[in-house]
Design an enzyme around this catalytic site. Structure first.
Site, mmCIF file in Angstrom:
data_model
loop_
_atom_site.group_PDB
_atom_site.id
_atom_site.type_symbol
_atom_site.label_atom_id
_atom_site.label_comp_id
_atom_site.label_asym_id
_atom_site.label_seq_id
_atom_site.Cartn_x
_atom_site.Cartn_y
_atom_site.Cartn_z
ATOM 1 N N HIS A 9 30.614 39.964 40.512
ATOM 2 C CA HIS A 9 30.924 38.696 40.963
ATOM 3 C C HIS A 9 29.899 37.947 41.279
ATOM 4 O O HIS A 9 28.683 38.268 41.186
ATOM 5 C CB HIS A 9 32.135 38.847 41.729
ATOM 6 C CG HIS A 9 33.457 39.625 41.229
ATOM 7 N ND1 HIS A 9 34.124 39.186 40.350
ATOM 8 C CD2 HIS A 9 33.648 40.947 41.302
ATOM 9 C CE1 HIS A 9 34.933 39.884 39.882
ATOM 10 N NE2 HIS A 9 34.587 41.083 40.260
ATOM 11 N N GLU A 24 34.925 40.895 47.759
ATOM 12 C CA GLU A 24 34.608 41.957 46.723
ATOM 13 C C GLU A 24 33.028 41.852 46.898
ATOM 14 O O GLU A 24 32.241 42.575 46.585
ATOM 15 C CB GLU A 24 35.194 41.922 45.392
ATOM 16 C CG GLU A 24 34.788 42.986 44.715
ATOM 17 C CD GLU A 24 35.340 43.275 43.042
ATOM 18 O OE1 GLU A 24 34.914 43.665 42.171
ATOM 19 O OE2 GLU A 24 36.253 42.184 42.776
ATOM 20 N N HIS A 78 31.738 47.441 41.551
ATOM 21 C CA HIS A 78 32.946 46.647 41.860
ATOM 22 C C HIS A 78 33.849 47.279 43.036
ATOM 23 O O HIS A 78 33.650 48.463 43.174
ATOM 24 C CB HIS A 78 33.714 46.370 40.542
ATOM 25 C CG HIS A 78 33.009 45.404 39.565
ATOM 26 N ND1 HIS A 78 33.348 44.152 39.328
ATOM 27 C CD2 HIS A 78 32.169 45.509 38.529
ATOM 28 C CE1 HIS A 78 32.611 43.749 38.589
ATOM 29 N NE2 HIS A 78 31.639 44.377 38.006
ATOM 30 N N GLU A 142 34.486 51.124 40.020
ATOM 31 C CA GLU A 142 35.560 50.623 40.771
ATOM 32 C C GLU A 142 35.312 51.390 41.926
ATOM 33 O O GLU A 142 35.880 52.687 41.902
ATOM 34 C CB GLU A 142 36.715 50.432 40.169
ATOM 35 C CG GLU A 142 36.712 49.375 39.000
ATOM 36 C CD GLU A 142 36.764 47.950 39.517
ATOM 37 O OE1 GLU A 142 36.906 47.748 40.832
ATOM 38 O OE2 GLU A 142 37.337 47.140 38.725
#
Length: 178
Positions: A9, A24, A78, A142
């Protein structure tokens, strides 16, 4: 080894998943910086796709940065999210059919789950742009769910962030060792 670390991001333009005021983009950047430090101390050449907020939500530059610099591996970091706050755990993605991407994902997943004591959601395949367009073995980790209270505590604490970085550095060492 030349390693590109991609904190997922971008910040204000595309913060990623958000829960109770936690973004995040911020937690993964903290983990990425700790991982970069660990790997640089171990003698690796490190390139971060961002070191702070950036004014784009474009993903193409991330893979291009790895390709132009001849990276040996690409790790995108992430934090997961789900509609159900009960969803929790760790999963690592690789591009379908990538033998070395899968191997890297398996090494990172094993270390993350062991170090963080998170639920093992497995190694998975995904046709994601950062995995598809990167020439070297690439994974998307993740680490935990920002939408789950216990996982979020892990993601936002320095101890949890450091543990994630240590786990990924260990997984990378396992990968490199063959």
């Amino acid at each position: 080894m030349k390693i590109v670390i991609d904190p997922g991001h971008s910040g204000p333009v595309e913060p990623g998943a958000c829960a109770v005021g936690i973004r995040e983009c911020d937690v993964v950047l903290a983990i990425a910086k700790l991982l970069a430090e660990q790997l640089a101390d171990a003698g690796h050449e490190i390139i971060l796709t961002r070191t702070g907020d950036i004014a784009t939500d474009d993903l193409g530059f991330r893979a291009e940065l790895a390709n132009v610099n001849g990276a040996d591996v690409f790790i995108s970091i992430h934090a997961n999210s789900a509609a159900s706050p009960a969803a929790h755990g760790t999963e690592v993605y690789h591009y379908p059919g990538s033998k070395w991407g899968r191997r890297l994902a398996v090494c990172l997943q094993a270390r993350l789950v062991a170090e963080l004591n998170t639920a093992d959601r497995g190694v998975k395949e995904a046709n994601l742009q950062v995995l598809r367009e990167t020439d070297c073995p690439a994974v998307l980790a993740e680490v935990a769910f920002i939408s789950n209270e216990a996982d979020r505590s892990l993601l936002t604490s320095y101890a949890g962030q450091l543990a994630a970085a240590v786990a990924m550095a260990g997984g990378l060492a396992d990968y490199a060792a063959g």
